[in-house]
Design a protein around this motif. Structure first.
Motif, short mmCIF file in Angstrom:
data_model
loop_
_atom_site.label_atom_id
_atom_site.label_comp_id
_atom_site.label_asym_id
_atom_site.label_seq_id
_atom_site.Cartn_x
_atom_site.Cartn_y
_atom_site.Cartn_z
N SER A 391 11.25 31.09 -33.60
CA SER A 391 10.27 31.49 -32.58
C SER A 391 9.63 30.29 -31.88
N PHE A 392 9.90 29.07 -32.39
CA PHE A 392 9.35 27.85 -31.79
C PHE A 392 10.46 27.06 -31.11
N PRO A 393 10.09 26.19 -30.15
CA PRO A 393 11.10 25.33 -29.52
C PRO A 393 11.70 24.37 -30.54
N ASP A 394 12.91 23.98 -30.31
CA ASP A 394 13.59 23.00 -31.18
C ASP A 394 14.33 22.03 -30.26
N PRO A 395 13.93 20.72 -30.18
CA PRO A 395 12.89 20.05 -30.95
C PRO A 395 11.49 20.59 -30.62
N LEU A 396 10.59 20.41 -31.59
CA LEU A 396 9.21 20.87 -31.44
C LEU A 396 8.31 19.64 -31.29
N GLN A 397 7.56 19.61 -30.16
CA GLN A 397 6.63 18.51 -29.90
C GLN A 397 5.28 18.87 -30.49
N ILE A 398 4.74 17.99 -31.32
CA ILE A 398 3.40 18.21 -31.88
C ILE A 398 2.56 16.96 -31.62
N ARG A 399 1.24 17.13 -31.64
CA ARG A 399 0.37 15.96 -31.50
C ARG A 399 -0.92 16.18 -32.29
N PHE A 400 -1.43 15.04 -32.77
CA PHE A 400 -2.69 15.05 -33.49
C PHE A 400 -3.69 14.21 -32.70
N THR A 401 -4.91 14.70 -32.57
CA THR A 401 -5.98 13.98 -31.90
C THR A 401 -7.12 13.77 -32.90
N LEU A 402 -7.47 12.49 -33.14
CA LEU A 402 -8.56 12.15 -34.05
C LEU A 402 -9.76 11.68 -33.23
N THR A 403 -10.91 12.26 -33.46
CA THR A 403 -12.14 11.92 -32.74
C THR A 403 -13.13 11.30 -33.72
N ASP A 404 -13.65 10.08 -33.35
CA ASP A 404 -14.59 9.42 -34.26
C ASP A 404 -16.03 9.75 -33.89
N GLN A 405 -16.95 9.12 -34.63
CA GLN A 405 -18.37 9.44 -34.44
C GLN A 405 -18.88 9.00 -33.07
N HIS A 406 -18.13 8.11 -32.39
CA HIS A 406 -18.54 7.65 -31.06
C HIS A 406 -17.89 8.49 -29.96
N LYS A 407 -17.23 9.62 -30.34
CA LYS A 407 -16.54 10.51 -29.40
C LYS A 407 -15.34 9.84 -28.75
N ARG A 408 -14.82 8.80 -29.41
CA ARG A 408 -13.62 8.15 -28.92
C ARG A 408 -12.41 8.74 -29.65
N ASN A 409 -11.28 8.81 -28.95
CA ASN A 409 -10.10 9.52 -29.46
C ASN A 409 -8.93 8.59 -29.73
N SER A 410 -8.10 9.03 -30.65
CA SER A 410 -6.81 8.41 -30.90
C SER A 410 -5.79 9.54 -30.98
N VAL A 411 -4.75 9.49 -30.14
CA VAL A 411 -3.79 10.59 -30.02
C VAL A 411 -2.40 10.07 -30.34
N ILE A 412 -1.67 10.83 -31.17
CA ILE A 412 -0.29 10.47 -31.48
C ILE A 412 0.59 11.71 -31.34
#
Length: 553
Positions: A391-412
Motif C-alpha cells: 500500500s506504500f510506494p516502493d522505494p519509500l521516501q521518509i524524513r525525520f525532523t529534529l527541533t531543538d530548544q531554540h526552535k532550530r531544525n535538523s532534517v534528514i
C-alpha cells in the motif's frame, strides 16, 4: 498355569453345592453329583457372578479356585475328589491373578500381533511372552488397552498338541465373528496367530517359532513370519490424479532498484540546528501485525548524531514523515532508541521526549517511523514481515525532523526499498534443511510479497509422510494406520474424496487459507492420494500428490 497343590482331603459323597467368596460377594453354587471337573465349576461360578455381582465386569472371569485355607484346586481334577459338600472356596478373577502374576514372572515380550479396529476404535491383539525364570510361554489376548485372556504353556504341553489345535481365542461374541483373535499350534515348533478386526477384510496371520529341536525342554524365540496380511495386495501400481489448478501471478524476483550505498554516498541532515545526523545503516523495514490493534509499517534507521555546539542542546521534538503515491508528505509516529542487533531496535522514547546532547558530543541514535497499514484492503498472514507493504510506494521516501530548544531544525531524508522477497523455494528449502522432499506446493501473494508453502517429506524407515503445514506451524504425520482409518471412514460414507476437518485453516476474513483432502480407491480399500488447496489475496493453488505405496508395507 502352575498347579502347586491339591486339597489333601479326598471326598466320595454325593455333592450338592459349594460356597464361593469373591471380594465381599458370597454366592452358593450348585455342583450336581460332583462328577464334573473343577474347570466346569469354575465356568459356572463365572456365569453366576456375571449375573448377580454388580461390581463384577462382564469382560472379567475366574481363573483359579482355592480352598478357604489357600490350597489351589487343579482344574483337571474331579470336583468330588477335591471339594466337600458345602465347602467354602475362594475364587480368583483374571485381573487380580494376572496383575499378581506379572509382578513375579519377569516376562519378555516376543511379539505382539494386532490390527486396528475402526468400528469401535479398539485394537484387537495377541501377545506372546516368555518367562526365562519359569520356562513358560504366555499367550495373551486383548481388546484396546485391556487384556481379556491369558494362557500359560510349558514346552511339553505344546509339543504333544495335535497339528492345528486351537490353543485359545476371543471373538466378537456372535455367530458372524466380525472380529476374532486366535492362536493355533503349528508343529513341530510354531504358534500361528490369527487376528481380524471388524474393519479389516481378512485376518492377519503370523507364525512365531518357539521351540528348537537342538534345545530340548526350553522355549527359544525363533523367526516371525507373516503368511497373510489383513489387506490383499493392491490391484494397481499407480493411481491417476486430478490435474493441478494454479491461478494468480507469481512473486516478482527481479527488476528491483539498487539501494543507496551509504558508504559511498553520505546521507546527512540539513538545517540550522547544531545537532547533525548522518545515516550509518540501511533502513530496517518491518510490518507488525498485532491482530487486535491493527497493523503497522515500521522503518528503523541508525544514525550518528553530532552536537557541533560548545553548549548543551536538547531536542524537544522529533517528527517522522513519509511520501505517499501523490508526492505528499504524510505524518507518522516517531520513536527513538538504540539498535541492539541486526533485527532488533529497542525503541522506548516517543517523539515528544526530550533528548539531551552534551557539547561537542558524538553518539549513535536510532529513529523509527511507524504508520498504520489499511487492513481492510491489504492483509498479511505473518505477524512480522520485513517488507514495505504494497500500500506504500516502493522505494519509500521518509524524513525525520529534529527541533531543538531554540526552535532550530535538523532534517534528514532517507530512502527505504524492497529487494527480492526472501521466500523459500524447493531448492533452497532442501539445501537449508539438508533434506530431499517428496513433494512441494506453493502459493504466492503479490500484495504482501508472501508465499504460502507446504514441504512434504517421506520418512522411509518409519513409512510416514511428514507434511509441514507452514501457515499453522504444525507437522502433520500420515502413517498406514491413519490412511486405513481414512479409507474406512470414506467407504462407510460411500465417497471417494473427503476434506479433513482438522486441516481447514483461514485468517484475515478468508484472505489466506489452507485445506487438505484425501482420495480413496474403494476397490483396494486404500487412500492413494492427498489434495491440498491453498489461497492468498492474489492466488489459488489446488494440487494432488500420490501417497507412496510403500507406506502400506
Amino acid at each position: 498355569m502352575a498347579h502347586e497343590h491339591s486339597n489333601p482331603h479326598h471326598y466320595n459323597i454325593s455333592m450338592k453345592r459349594v460356597k464361593v467368596t469373591w471380594k465381599e460377594t458370597k454366592l452358593v453354587v450348585p455342583c450336581g453329583d460332583g462328577s464334573d471337573r473343577v474347570s466346569r465349576l469354575l465356568y459356572n461360578i463365572t456365569q453366576r457372578y456375571q449375573k448377580y455381582a454388580a461390581d463384577f465386569d462382564q469382560a472379567n472371569y475366574f481363573v483359579e479356585l482355592r480352598t478357604a485355607d489357600g490350597y489351589l484346586l487343579d482344574k483337571t481334577d474331579c470336583i468330588s475328589e477335591v471339594i466337600g459338600d458345602g465347602e467354602e472356596i475362594v475364587a480368583v478373577d483374571y485381573r487380580a491373578w494376572i496383575a499378581n502374576f506379572k509382578k513375579n514372572a519377569e516376562l519378555e515380550v516376543w511379539t505382539k500381533i494386532g490390527r486396528p479396529d475402526f468400528t469401535e476404535n479398539k485394537d484387537k491383539w495377541v501377545k506372546i511372552s516368555h518367562s526365562q525364570k519359569f520356562n513358560r510361554l504366555y499367550i495373551e489376548f486383548g481388546v484396546g488397552s485391556e487384556a481379556i485372556k491369558f494362557q500359560v504353556y510349558d514346552p511339553d504341553s505344546l509339543s504333544y498338541q495335535e497339528p492345528g489345535t486351537l490353543l485359545d481365542e476371543i471373538h466378537g461374541g456372535d455367530t458372524t465373528q466380525k472380529w476374532f483373535c486366535s492362536a493355533h499350534w503349528d508343529p513341530p515348533c510354531a504358534i500361528e496367530v490369527h487376528v481380524k478386526s471388524a474393519s479389516n477384510p481378512r485376518a492377519q496371520i503370523s507364525k512365531i517359532n518357539v521351540l528348537d529341536d537342538n534345545i530340548v525342554g526350553r522355549f527359544t524365540k525363533g523367526a516371525i513370519t507373516t503368511t497373510q496380511t489383513s489387506f490383499p495386495e493392491l490391484t494397481k501400481t499407480s493411481y491417476p490424479l486430478p490435474a493441478p489448478i494454479a491461478d494468480g501471478p507469481a512473486l516478482r524476483m527481479d527488476g528491483y532498484a539498487t539501494p543507496i550505498d551509504i558508504k559511498a554516498i553520505e546521507v546527512v541532515s540539513v538545517g540550522n540546528s547544531s545537532v547533525q545526523l548522518q545515516q550509518i545503516g540501511r533502513p530496517f523495514v518491518e510490518q507488525f501485525w498485532t491482530g487486535t490493534k491493527g497493523a503497522y509499517q515500521k522503518i528503523s534507521v541508525e544514525f550518528m548524531i553530532s552536537n557541533t555546539s560548545e553548549a548543551s542542546v536538547s531536542v524537544i521534538l522529533v517528527v517522522a514523515e513519509y511520501m505517499d503515491h501523490d508526492g505528499n508528505w504524510k505524518a507518522a509516529t516517531a520513536w527513538s532508541g538504540q539498535k541492539t542487533s541486526e533485527y532488533w531496535y529497542d525503541m522506548r522514547s516517543a517523539h515528544d521526549t526530550i533528548l539531551s546532547f552534551e557539547p561537542n558530543s558524538v553518539l549513535k541514535l536510532s529513529l523509527q517511523l511507524e504508520t498504520p497499514i489499511d487492513t481492510t484492503k491489504y492483509k498479511s498472514h505473518e505477524n512480522r514481515l520485513r517488507r514495505i507493504h504494497g500500500s506504500f510506494p516502493d522505494p519509500l521516501q521518509i524524513r525525520f525532523t529534529l527541533t531543538d530548544q531554540h526552535k532550530r531544525n535538523s532534517v534528514i531524508a532517507v530512502q527505504a526499498m524492497n529487494g527480492p522477497p526472501d521466500v523459500p523455494t524447493l531448492a533452497s528449502f532442501q539445501a537449508d534443511n539438508k533434506c530431499k522432499l517428496y513433494h512441494w506446493i506453493q502459493c504466492d501473494d503479490t500484495i504482501s510479497d508472501e508465499r504460502l508453502y507446504i514441504p512434504v517429506k517421506y520418512l522411509e524407515e518409519d513409512r510416514v509422510l511428514e507434511i509441514s503445514l507452514r501457515p499453522k506451524s504444525v507437522i502433520y504425520l500420515v502413517d498406514e494406520r491413519r490412511l486405513r482409518r481414512w479409507a474406512w471412514d470414506a467407504i462407510q460414507k460411500g465417497v471417494e474424496e473427503v476434506w479433513l476437518e482438522d486441516v481447514n485453516w483461514s485468517i484475515e476474513d478468508g484472505a489466506f487459507g489452507l485445506q487438505m483432502a484425501y482420495l480413496v480407491d474403494a476397490g483396494d480399500r486404500m487412500v492413494y492420494g492427498l489434495k491440498i488447496k491453498m489461497w492468498t489475496q492474489t492466488g489459488k493453488v489446488e494440487e494432488c500428490f500420490n501417497v507412496p505405496l510403500e507406506i502400506y508395507g
